[in-house]
Scaffold this motif. Structure first.
Motif, mmCIF file in Angstrom:
data_model
loop_
_atom_site.group_PDB
_atom_site.id
_atom_site.type_symbol
_atom_site.label_atom_id
_atom_site.label_comp_id
_atom_site.label_asym_id
_atom_site.label_seq_id
_atom_site.Cartn_x
_atom_site.Cartn_y
_atom_site.Cartn_z
ATOM 1 N N HIS A 139 26.548 -28.939 49.995
ATOM 2 C CA HIS A 139 26.917 -28.245 51.227
ATOM 3 C C HIS A 139 25.842 -28.563 52.275
ATOM 4 C CE1 HIS A 139 30.380 -25.685 50.418
ATOM 5 N NE2 HIS A 139 29.905 -25.477 49.200
ATOM 6 N N SER A 140 26.222 -28.483 53.546
ATOM 7 C CA SER A 140 25.261 -28.843 54.596
ATOM 8 C C SER A 140 25.447 -27.973 55.832
ATOM 9 C CB SER A 140 25.406 -30.321 54.972
ATOM 10 O OG SER A 140 26.728 -30.588 55.423
ATOM 11 N N PHE A 141 24.358 -27.847 56.576
ATOM 12 C CA PHE A 141 24.371 -27.163 57.865
ATOM 13 C C PHE A 141 24.061 -28.193 58.944
ATOM 14 C CE2 PHE A 141 22.859 -23.056 55.666
ATOM 15 C CZ PHE A 141 24.155 -22.580 55.571
ATOM 16 N N LEU A 167 17.608 -26.233 47.525
ATOM 17 C CA LEU A 167 17.554 -26.275 48.987
ATOM 18 C C LEU A 167 16.810 -27.522 49.434
ATOM 19 C CD1 LEU A 167 16.537 -22.547 49.607
ATOM 20 C CD2 LEU A 167 18.823 -23.501 49.212
ATOM 21 N N ARG A 168 17.434 -28.292 50.354
ATOM 22 C CA ARG A 168 16.802 -29.511 50.867
ATOM 23 C C ARG A 168 16.697 -29.445 52.381
ATOM 24 N NH1 ARG A 168 21.157 -29.708 47.420
ATOM 25 N NH2 ARG A 168 22.133 -31.605 48.212
ATOM 26 N N MET A 208 15.632 -19.988 46.329
ATOM 27 C CA MET A 208 17.084 -19.858 46.217
ATOM 28 C C MET A 208 17.473 -18.485 46.750
ATOM 29 S SD MET A 208 17.632 -19.259 42.110
ATOM 30 C CE MET A 208 16.960 -20.861 41.693
ATOM 31 N N TYR A 209 18.746 -18.360 47.134
ATOM 32 C CA TYR A 209 19.283 -17.089 47.610
ATOM 33 C C TYR A 209 20.258 -16.581 46.558
ATOM 34 C CZ TYR A 209 17.406 -18.389 52.207
ATOM 35 O OH TYR A 209 16.578 -18.740 53.243
ATOM 36 N N TYR A 243 22.316 -27.675 50.557
ATOM 37 C CA TYR A 243 22.120 -26.759 49.446
ATOM 38 C C TYR A 243 23.282 -26.914 48.463
ATOM 39 C CZ TYR A 243 25.739 -23.844 51.613
ATOM 40 O OH TYR A 243 26.930 -23.398 52.145
ATOM 41 N N ASP A 244 23.086 -26.416 47.246
ATOM 42 C CA ASP A 244 24.145 -26.372 46.237
ATOM 43 C C ASP A 244 24.500 -24.907 45.993
ATOM 44 O OD1 ASP A 244 23.919 -29.126 46.043
ATOM 45 O OD2 ASP A 244 22.506 -29.030 44.368
#
Length: 248
Positions: A139-141, A167-168, A208-209, A243-244
């Motif tokens: 997933h990306s922002f 998180l990258r 991580m969240y 993120y995954d």
């Protein structure tokens, strides 16, 4: 500044007539040159107008107060948007040597801008992706306040955990879980949320969240992940945060 320049000019004329005065005024003249040189750097509105290791101060890019100072003239160069592939660049830009550059076609685009979220059409709960039972990767922002929605169907009564991890490129986010009426495509109550990582250490186990909620058999739930970086929309030239996502 005008008065200072006038004073230097007047003293220079006086020095021409009275030789020794010229040596006495040299420090003042150098000070003027230094001030003028400080105003010839790259102009900016905020830190996004400057390269990394530089910050915007009084409308000009200057070396950041944190970290080792960059080389001379470094902050006078425009910033560049980093990339891995052309998908990381705005329309009309190519990825060359990990930098977004103009493709050569007119009108010239602004290659600092992030591309729209072209390959994730999940920006509303009515267009959400479905969780397949295995982690969703990459997933990306692309813009501040970009949103990803995911729907999940739960087969049993359980405490469900929603987790964004791996998180990258420094994403910051808010994760929310809502009850969902799939037949009418309407959101129900907010069941749980977080906008803090599970702990603050720079370790994978901390970065991580995580949200836990009670779910029922045969239920459907909507997970909303919102980009909360403090970046003006459309001006993010940094590598795309990714993120995954997994649920269990």
């Amino acid at each position: 500044m005008k008065m200072l320049r006038w004073g230097v000019a007047a003293l220079a004329l006086f020095a021409a007539a009275c030789g020794p005065v010229e040596e006495q005024q040299a420090p003042e003249a150098e000070a003027v040159e230094t001030q003028e040189a400080a105003l010839t750097g790259r102009t900016c509105v905020n830190d996004l107008g400057c390269r990394q290791a530089c910050e915007c101060e009084a409308g000009y890019c200057v070396p950041s107060a944190f970290g080792p100072p960059p080389g001379e003239g470094y902050c006078d160069v425009p910033p560049e948007r980093a990339c891995s592939t052309g998908a990381d660049c705005a329309s009309g830009c190519n990825c060359v040597d990990n930098v977004c550059v103009e493709s050569g076609f007119s009108p010239p685009p602004n290659c600092l801008l992030a591309p729209p979220d072209a390959y994730e059409g999940d920006n509303t709960h009515t267009t959400a992706s479905s969780y397949p039972g295995t982690p969703q990767l990459n997933h990306s922002f692309h813009r501040q306040n970009d949103v990803d929605w995911v729907l999940v169907a739960t087969p049993v009564n359980q405490v469900m955990t929603v987790e964004t991890y791996n998180l990258r490129n420094a994403p910051t986010m808010r994760v929310e879980v809502y009850a969902y009426n799939y037949a009418t495509r309407t959101l129900g109550a907010l069941l749980g949320s977080t906008q803090s990582t599970v702990c603050s250490l720079l370790l994978p186990a901390c970065q991580m969240y995580r949200v836990t909620v009670n779910v029922v058999a045969g239920g459907v739930y909507a997970v909303k992940i919102t980009d909360k970086r403090n970046r003006p929309a459309g001006d993010d030239y940094l590598p795309t945060p990714k993120y995954d996502l997994k649920m269990y």
